[in-house]
Motif scaffolding. Structure first.
Motif, PDB file in Angstrom:
ATOM      1  N   GLY A 110      71.755  90.446 -84.971  1.00 11.26           N
ATOM      2  CA  GLY A 110      72.129  91.077 -83.718  1.00 11.26           C
ATOM      3  C   GLY A 110      73.356  90.535 -83.036  1.00 11.26           C
ATOM      4  O   GLY A 110      73.792  91.085 -82.044  1.00 11.26           O
ATOM      5  N   HIS A 111      73.932  89.438 -83.536  1.00 10.59           N
ATOM      6  CA  HIS A 111      75.116  88.900 -82.865  1.00 10.59           C
ATOM      7  C   HIS A 111      76.349  89.683 -83.255  1.00 10.59           C
ATOM      8  O   HIS A 111      76.551  89.990 -84.411  1.00 10.59           O
ATOM      9  CB  HIS A 111      75.312  87.436 -83.230  1.00 10.59           C
ATOM     10  N   HIS A 112      77.159  89.960 -82.245  1.00 15.95           N
ATOM     11  CA  HIS A 112      78.401  90.686 -82.428  1.00 15.95           C
ATOM     12  C   HIS A 112      79.549  89.733 -82.207  1.00 15.95           C
ATOM     13  O   HIS A 112      79.489  88.918 -81.297  1.00 15.95           O
ATOM     14  CB  HIS A 112      78.503  91.777 -81.361  1.00 15.95           C
ATOM     15  N   GLU A 113      80.598  89.845 -82.998  1.00 16.25           N
ATOM     16  CA  GLU A 113      81.762  89.016 -82.743  1.00 16.25           C
ATOM     17  C   GLU A 113      82.997  89.871 -82.969  1.00 16.25           C
ATOM     18  O   GLU A 113      82.984  90.789 -83.784  1.00 16.25           O
ATOM     19  CB  GLU A 113      81.835  87.848 -83.728  1.00 16.25           C
ATOM     20  N   ILE A 114      84.067  89.526 -82.282  1.00  8.91           N
ATOM     21  CA  ILE A 114      85.345  90.210 -82.506  1.00  8.91           C
ATOM     22  C   ILE A 114      86.386  89.168 -82.876  1.00  8.91           C
ATOM     23  O   ILE A 114      86.559  88.172 -82.167  1.00  8.91           O
ATOM     24  CB  ILE A 114      85.759  91.030 -81.270  1.00  8.91           C
ATOM     25  N   ASN A 115      87.020  89.380 -84.015  1.00 10.27           N
ATOM     26  CA  ASN A 115      88.066  88.488 -84.525  1.00 10.27           C
ATOM     27  C   ASN A 115      87.604  87.063 -84.802  1.00 10.27           C
ATOM     28  O   ASN A 115      88.415  86.187 -85.085  1.00 10.27           O
ATOM     29  CB  ASN A 115      89.290  88.456 -83.603  1.00 10.27           C
ATOM     30  N   GLU A 116      86.315  86.809 -84.686  1.00  9.46           N
ATOM     31  CA  GLU A 116      85.785  85.493 -85.039  1.00  9.46           C
ATOM     32  C   GLU A 116      84.514  85.704 -85.835  1.00  9.46           C
ATOM     33  O   GLU A 116      83.733  86.592 -85.524  1.00  9.46           O
ATOM     34  CB  GLU A 116      85.453  84.699 -83.774  1.00  9.46           C
ATOM     35  N   LEU A 117      84.361  84.902 -86.861  1.00  8.23           N
ATOM     36  CA  LEU A 117      83.154  85.011 -87.668  1.00  8.23           C
ATOM     37  C   LEU A 117      82.600  83.618 -87.881  1.00  8.23           C
ATOM     38  O   LEU A 117      83.230  82.781 -88.523  1.00  8.23           O
ATOM     39  CB  LEU A 117      83.491  85.684 -89.012  1.00  8.23           C
ATOM     40  N   HIS A 118      81.447  83.356 -87.296  1.00  7.75           N
ATOM     41  CA  HIS A 118      80.786  82.068 -87.483  1.00  7.75           C
ATOM     42  C   HIS A 118      79.876  82.152 -88.700  1.00  7.75           C
ATOM     43  O   HIS A 118      79.094  83.097 -88.821  1.00  7.75           O
ATOM     44  CB  HIS A 118      79.970  81.708 -86.248  1.00  7.75           C
ATOM     45  N   LEU A 119      79.987  81.176 -89.586  1.00  8.18           N
ATOM     46  CA  LEU A 119      79.170  81.187 -90.802  1.00  8.18           C
ATOM     47  C   LEU A 119      78.558  79.811 -91.016  1.00  8.18           C
ATOM     48  O   LEU A 119      79.166  78.792 -90.697  1.00  8.18           O
ATOM     49  CB  LEU A 119      80.031  81.550 -92.009  1.00  8.18           C
ATOM     50  N   PRO A 120      77.335  79.785 -91.563  1.00  7.49           N
ATOM     51  CA  PRO A 120      76.710  78.507 -91.874  1.00  7.49           C
ATOM     52  C   PRO A 120      77.196  77.973 -93.221  1.00  7.49           C
ATOM     53  O   PRO A 120      77.529  78.734 -94.121  1.00  7.49           O
ATOM     54  CB  PRO A 120      75.232  78.857 -91.926  1.00  7.49           C
ATOM     55  N   LEU A 121      77.220  76.681 -93.322  1.00  8.69           N
ATOM     56  CA  LEU A 121      77.680  75.997 -94.535  1.00  8.69           C
ATOM     57  C   LEU A 121      76.692  76.203 -95.692  1.00  8.69           C
ATOM     58  O   LEU A 121      75.479  76.209 -95.486  1.00  8.69           O
ATOM     59  CB  LEU A 121      77.763  74.507 -94.202  1.00  8.69           C
ATOM     60  N   GLY A 122      77.234  76.398 -96.879  1.00  8.90           N
ATOM     61  CA  GLY A 122      76.396  76.375 -98.082  1.00  8.90           C
ATOM     62  C   GLY A 122      75.501  77.575 -98.304  1.00  8.90           C
ATOM     63  O   GLY A 122      74.667  77.575 -99.205  1.00  8.90           O
ATOM     64  N   LYS A 123      75.644  78.631 -97.503  1.00  9.74           N
ATOM     65  CA  LYS A 123      74.817  79.820 -97.685  1.00  9.74           C
ATOM     66  C   LYS A 123      75.611  80.878 -98.443  1.00  9.74           C
ATOM     67  O   LYS A 123      76.827  80.962 -98.312  1.00  9.74           O
ATOM     68  CB  LYS A 123      74.386  80.385 -96.325  1.00  9.74           C
ATOM     69  N   LYS A 124      74.867  81.680 -99.220  1.00 11.12           N
ATOM     70  CA  LYS A 124      75.524  82.777 -99.927  1.00 11.12           C
ATOM     71  C   LYS A 124      75.623  83.955 -98.976  1.00 11.12           C
ATOM     72  O   LYS A 124      74.618  84.484 -98.520  1.00 11.12           O
ATOM     73  CB  LYS A 124      74.720  83.180-101.155  1.00 11.12           C
ATOM     74  N   ILE A 125      76.850  84.358 -98.675  1.00 11.77           N
ATOM     75  CA  ILE A 125      77.058  85.375 -97.650  1.00 11.77           C
ATOM     76  C   ILE A 125      77.683  86.616 -98.245  1.00 11.77           C
ATOM     77  O   ILE A 125      78.641  86.559 -99.019  1.00 11.77           O
ATOM     78  CB  ILE A 125      77.927  84.816 -96.520  1.00 11.77           C
ATOM     79  N   LYS A 126      77.091  87.764 -97.891  1.00 14.49           N
ATOM     80  CA  LYS A 126      77.639  89.035 -98.352  1.00 14.49           C
ATOM     81  C   LYS A 126      78.280  89.733 -97.166  1.00 14.49           C
ATOM     82  O   LYS A 126      77.660  89.887 -96.127  1.00 14.49           O
ATOM     83  CB  LYS A 126      76.504  89.901 -98.909  1.00 14.49           C
TER      84      LYS A 126
END
Ligand code: CUA
Length: 313
Positions: A110-126
């Motif tokens: 549910g989190h929305h971001e504009i021009n920023e993308l927060h990602l956790p370390l070591g996770k496989k992200i699609k």
């Protein structure tokens, strides 16, 4: 120094070998050229009788190894390319919408971001990506990945951050006057910080993507024609096909062709419903073009993806 992602490290490795071997071959040719040019210069006293017309061994010696080395480069490169695209089992999915001239990111929680993308370390992200208008290209040079975003067709990218930090996002497809300002940042955080960041976000109206999607599904009246339960007798009378367990499943169309109901297919089915009719149904669904926004569609898609039996671990 660790690379920001697994792929980045391998791409660099491949790049290093391509450059090294090409430089070596280049030097061999230049040195031989200069040496022979000097040796057989005008006026030099050398034996010019019976110059060899051909030498099979020599020909093979410079063509075969080159061929093999370059085929190895190709295999390695193709392998890396497919790895950055293939749907591996992911830990996290983020929807990306590009529009003139910004990046919108939507986390499934549910989190929305504009021009920023927060990602956790070591996770496989699609990253599941779509453009709202023209073609853009999502370019993360530190991760050595790039992918076009198209209007009306989903594209995906896989990444696995291995290093905390802030990395620049560029748009690398000319998309209008402010193309050069279409920038963003990926912020990779360790897991505790990421959880903290998530909690600190202003909760987007109504919780997670799939429940927002379910509400939209009801509000837009989709529910009137499409069942969302495992098929039962009642569903026989529905005007449209059941959407239970639809995502990434094969669907047979009226012309007998089968198609996998991926993001792009479902998107088209909503905006151009009569383009591909499911076998056994009539073309009677109205288009939702201009009614359901792409962002709302993402939520609905998130909801449809949940319509399947829970996998037992
Ligand atoms: Cu978006 Cu260039």
């Amino acid at each position: 120094m660790t690379a920001p992602s697994e792929i980045a490290h391998k791409v660099d490795h491949l790049f290093f070998w391509v450059v090294t071997i090409c430089t070596f071959v280049f030097l061999c040719i230049i040195i031989a050229m200069i040496y022979l040019g000097y040796k057989y210069r005008v006026g030099a006293k050398v034996d010019r009788a019976n110059p060899p017309r051909s030498h099979l061994g020599l020909e093979l010696a410079w063509t075969l190894p080159t061929l093999i080395v370059f085929i190895l480069f190709f295999i390695n490169g193709a392998n890396l390319y497919t790895k950055s695209k293939a749907p591996i089992d992911t830990d996290m999915e983020v929807y990306v919408i590009a529009k003139q001239w910004m990046w919108k990111f939507q986390h499934t929680e549910g989190h929305h971001e504009i021009n920023e993308l927060h990602l956790p370390l070591g996770k496989k992200i699609k990253l599941t990506m779509l453009s709202e208008d023209v073609i853009h290209s999502f370019f993360l040079p530190d991760f050595r990945i790039k992918q076009d975003l198209l209007p009306g067709r989903y594209t995906t990218l896989m990444l696995k951050p291995q290093k905390e930090g802030v990395f620049r996002i560029y748009c690398s497809e000319y998309c209008g006057s402010k193309h050069a300002q279409m920038l963003g940042r990926v912020i990779v955080m360790n897991n505790p910080s990421f959880e903290k960041w998530k909690l600190a976000q202003r909760p987007w109206p109504g919780k997670i993507t799939s429940s927002r999607g379910q509400k939209l599904f009801n509000d837009y009246g989709c529910i009137a024609c499409h069942s969302t339960r495992p098929s039962d007798v009642l569903d026989q009378d529905m005007a449209g096909p059941s959407l239970w367990n639809i995502y990434n499943k094969k669907v047979t169309l009226t012309d007998g062709k089968t198609i996998v109901a991926d993001e792009s297919y479902i998107h088209r089915a909503v905006y151009e419903p009569n383009a591909m009719i499911v076998k056994g149904f009539k073309p009677q669904m109205p288009t939702f073009k201009g009614i359901i926004t792409n962002e709302e569609f993402q939520d609905i898609l998130g909801f449809l993806k949940t319509l399947k039996s829970e996998k037992k671990p």
